[in-house]
Design a protein around this motif. Structure first.
Motif, PDB file in Angstrom:
ATOM      1  N   VAL A 156       0.659  -0.774  -0.248  1.00 51.03           N
ATOM      2  CA  VAL A 156      -0.221   0.287  -0.068  1.00 51.03           C
ATOM      3  C   VAL A 156       0.633   0.982   0.288  1.00 51.03           C
ATOM      4  N   ARG A 157       0.689   2.153  -0.998  1.00 55.56           N
ATOM      5  CA  ARG A 157       0.991   3.140  -0.841  1.00 55.56           C
ATOM      6  C   ARG A 157       0.205   4.659  -0.816  1.00 55.56           C
ATOM      7  N   ALA A 158       0.373   4.755   0.475  1.00 56.43           N
ATOM      8  CA  ALA A 158      -1.365   5.658   0.670  1.00 56.43           C
ATOM      9  C   ALA A 158      -1.382   6.704   2.027  1.00 56.43           C
ATOM     10  N   ASN A 165       3.414   8.481  -1.066  1.00 56.64           N
ATOM     11  CA  ASN A 165       1.863   8.577  -0.916  1.00 56.64           C
ATOM     12  C   ASN A 165       1.519   8.169  -2.316  1.00 56.64           C
ATOM     13  N   ASP A 166       0.670   7.453  -2.941  1.00 53.47           N
ATOM     14  CA  ASP A 166       0.306   7.263  -4.764  1.00 53.47           C
ATOM     15  C   ASP A 166      -1.588   8.117  -4.372  1.00 53.47           C
ATOM     16  N   LEU A 167      -2.117   8.325  -3.047  1.00 55.15           N
ATOM     17  CA  LEU A 167      -2.889   8.116  -3.011  1.00 55.15           C
ATOM     18  C   LEU A 167      -3.787   9.362  -4.403  1.00 55.15           C
ATOM     19  N   ARG A 202      -1.166   4.981 -13.940  1.00 55.38           N
ATOM     20  CA  ARG A 202      -0.424   3.355 -13.458  1.00 55.38           C
ATOM     21  C   ARG A 202      -0.051   3.074 -12.344  1.00 55.38           C
ATOM     22  N   HIS A 203      -0.238   3.990 -10.865  1.00 55.04           N
ATOM     23  CA  HIS A 203      -0.433   4.152  -9.692  1.00 55.04           C
ATOM     24  C   HIS A 203      -2.216   3.762  -9.739  1.00 55.04           C
ATOM     25  N   HIS A 204      -1.641   2.755  -8.475  1.00 54.47           N
ATOM     26  CA  HIS A 204      -3.028   2.247  -6.883  1.00 54.47           C
ATOM     27  C   HIS A 204      -2.076   2.767  -5.498  1.00 54.47           C
TER      28      HIS A 204
HETATM   29 MG    MG Z   1       6.739   6.767  -7.428  1.00 60.32          MG
END
Ligand code: MG
Ligand code: ATP
Ligand code: MG
Ligand code: MG
Length: 467
Positions: A69-71, A76-78, A86-88
């Motif tokens: 998770v990157r949030a 932080n890709d939120l 391409r980002h989740h």
């Molecule tokens: Mg990145």
């Protein structure tokens, strides 16, 4: 080969197992004993102590598909979700690891063989970058693998030098990109407009070869290591010949299920995609023991749920819907992650309760925002409005930002901070007054929206989430 997401995950495991790697199951999204890290955000996280030499494992080569998770926190890709292809917030990172065994030559050759032979990708679509000073990696790519120098670049430390922290293991990276073709906007890696979706970074190879001391000096590690990461959804898009991650098998099914459930066919806007992204993050976070709350990990979860609920509302849904996506999610990912089905009831209850509560204030909050925006001159939403939405209606700031970004507006964050400090000051004064006079007076001021609180322990949860 069949190029479904599940088949690619399996092929990756098999490819590296055949080359002496132990298959290691995905660890939890909540890193145990690591308060410095909000969530597992890369495949190497569960192996951190092995790289540091603090932990021994019965293998020196590993392969995994790690849920990430990157949030929040460092990665932080939120804010990217709904805006890039391409980002989740939640994704699976395929990775192979060497703990002091093989190094650059093997790591590069494995990656190239997997991409061009196992997946059969055309070499002329692949671009490669190395760290600007890494002549060794450059030599392997250009002279041994034979990558065309026209599709090769040396990049600075910002993108191509990795460190575990301010001190500790670090080293140069090499990134592999796929060119989706001229119909997709974006420039090649290293160019000024590289931030589009045309040249998508698919695989990052990290060559851990130094240890950085407290004085910043780099000392070569006695046995350098390998850490790689490839986004399953991105490589599935490539293998399935689609240019957007949300068009891969897994996401198509989730988006379709959401559309059916809500009764919409609005595929133009990003709401269906955002919801499909968010159900994965939310369901897996609950499975891994996170519950909605007003701080830390729980607040990240709450923010993601509320964003999804708002997008559903925007699409006109009238009943709590988000929890109903757990079932189609199990259909897509239940086989790879049995813990999803095992925790189905809990996940559904948590999501349903959070949505039900938030719906009570969502509509009013949106109405207030609309009224305030009607009087707006310029493109900045006043901090007072952002604060009112946060304080009275339970709108996380990023949710408000998400709403107004659709209208090309942004938030006065300094004004919001001022309103927050003023509220803290009022609360402090009130508690001093209470302490001095012992009264239970009602001070009439704002109270922080607390939603509902849940102690993060299982016994509480079962009780609280019973209908
Ligand atoms: Mg990145
Ligand atoms: P990007 O530059 O595209 O944001 P990154 O350099 O931040 O990616 P890494 O930290 O190198 O990503 O992670 C390794 C791989 O994981 C990436 O090459 C990519 O395939 C995948 N990945 C990273 N972030 C995401 C995300 N938010 N959603 C889906 N896949 C991701
Ligand atoms: Mg990158
Ligand atoms: Mg990268």
């Amino acid at each position: 080969m069949n190029n479904s997401s599940a088949a690619i995950r399996r092929a990756f495991h098999e490819f590296f197992a055949e080359r002496g790697h132990s298959i290691v199951p995905s660890a939890s999204l909540v890193p145990p004993n690591d308060p410095t890290l909000l969530f597992t955000n890369a495949g190497m996280v569960p192996f951190k102590d092995v790289f540091l030499g603090r932990e021994q494992r019965p293998y020196q080569r590993a392969v995994s598909a790690q849920r990430c998770v990157r949030a929040g926190g460092k990665h932080n890709d939120l804010e990217n979700v709904g805006y890039t292809a391409r980002h989740h917030t939640f994704f699976e990172m395929l990775g192979n690891f060497s703990f002091g065994q093989y190094f650059k030559r093997d790591a590069i050759s494995y990656a190239w063989t997997f991409l061009t032979e196992t997946l059969g990708l055309p070499a002329e679509r692949l671009w490669v970058t190395v760290y600007e000073d890494d002549d060794e990696a450059a030599g392997i790519w250009l002279d041994e693998v034979g990558v065309d120098p026209a599709r090769f670049a040396r990049i600075g430390a910002a993108d191509n030098f990795w460190s575990m922290g301010d001190t500790g293991p670090c080293g140069p990276c090499s990134e592999i990109f796929y060119d989706h073709g001229p119909e997709v906007p974006g420039g090649p890696p290293g160019s000024a407009d590289e931030d589009g979706d045309r040249y998508v970074e698919i695989w990052n190879l990290v060559f851990m070869q130094y240890e950085r001391g407290a004085d910043g000096a780099l000392t070569p590690l006695p046995s350098p290591s390998i850490d790689t990461g490839m986004g399953l959804e991105r490589i599935a898009a490539v293998a399935q010949g689609v240019t957007n991650n949300y068009d891969i098998d897994l996401f198509r099914h989730l988006v379709d299920a959401t559309a059916r459930l809500i009764g919409t066919d609005d595929r133009e806007g990003s709401s269906l995609r955002v919801i499909a992204d968010h159900i994965r993050a939310c369901a897996f976070l609950v499975v891994d023991g996170v519950l909605p709350s007003n701080e830390g990990r729980g607040y990240v979860l709450r923010r993601i749920i509320r964003r999804a609920v708002r997008h559903g509302y925007k699409l006109g849904v009238s009943e709590p819907f988000f929890w109903r996506l757990v079932e189609p999610l199990i259909g897509e990912m239940g086989e790879a992650y049995p813990e999803l089905a095992n925790n189905r009831e809990l996940v559904e209850r948590v999501l349903r309760l959070e949505e039900t509560r938030f719906r009570e204030t969502l509509e009013q909050g949106l109405r207030l925002l609309e009224t305030d925006l009607a009087d707006l001159t310029g493109d900045t939403v006043p901090g007072e409005t952002v604060f009112k939405l946060y304080d009275t209606f339970g709108f996380p700031v990023d949710l408000t930002a998400d709403v107004v970004r659709e209208q090309g507006l942004h938030l006065d964050m300094a004004g919001f901070e001022t309103a927050m400090s003023a509220q803290r000051e009022r609360a402090r004064a009130a508690s001093v007054f209470r302490a001095e006079y012992g009264g239970a007076a009602d001070f009439g001021g704002t109270t922080e929206f607390s939603g509902y609180e849940v102690r993060e322990d299982a016994a509480q949860v079962i009780g609280l989430y019973r209908d």
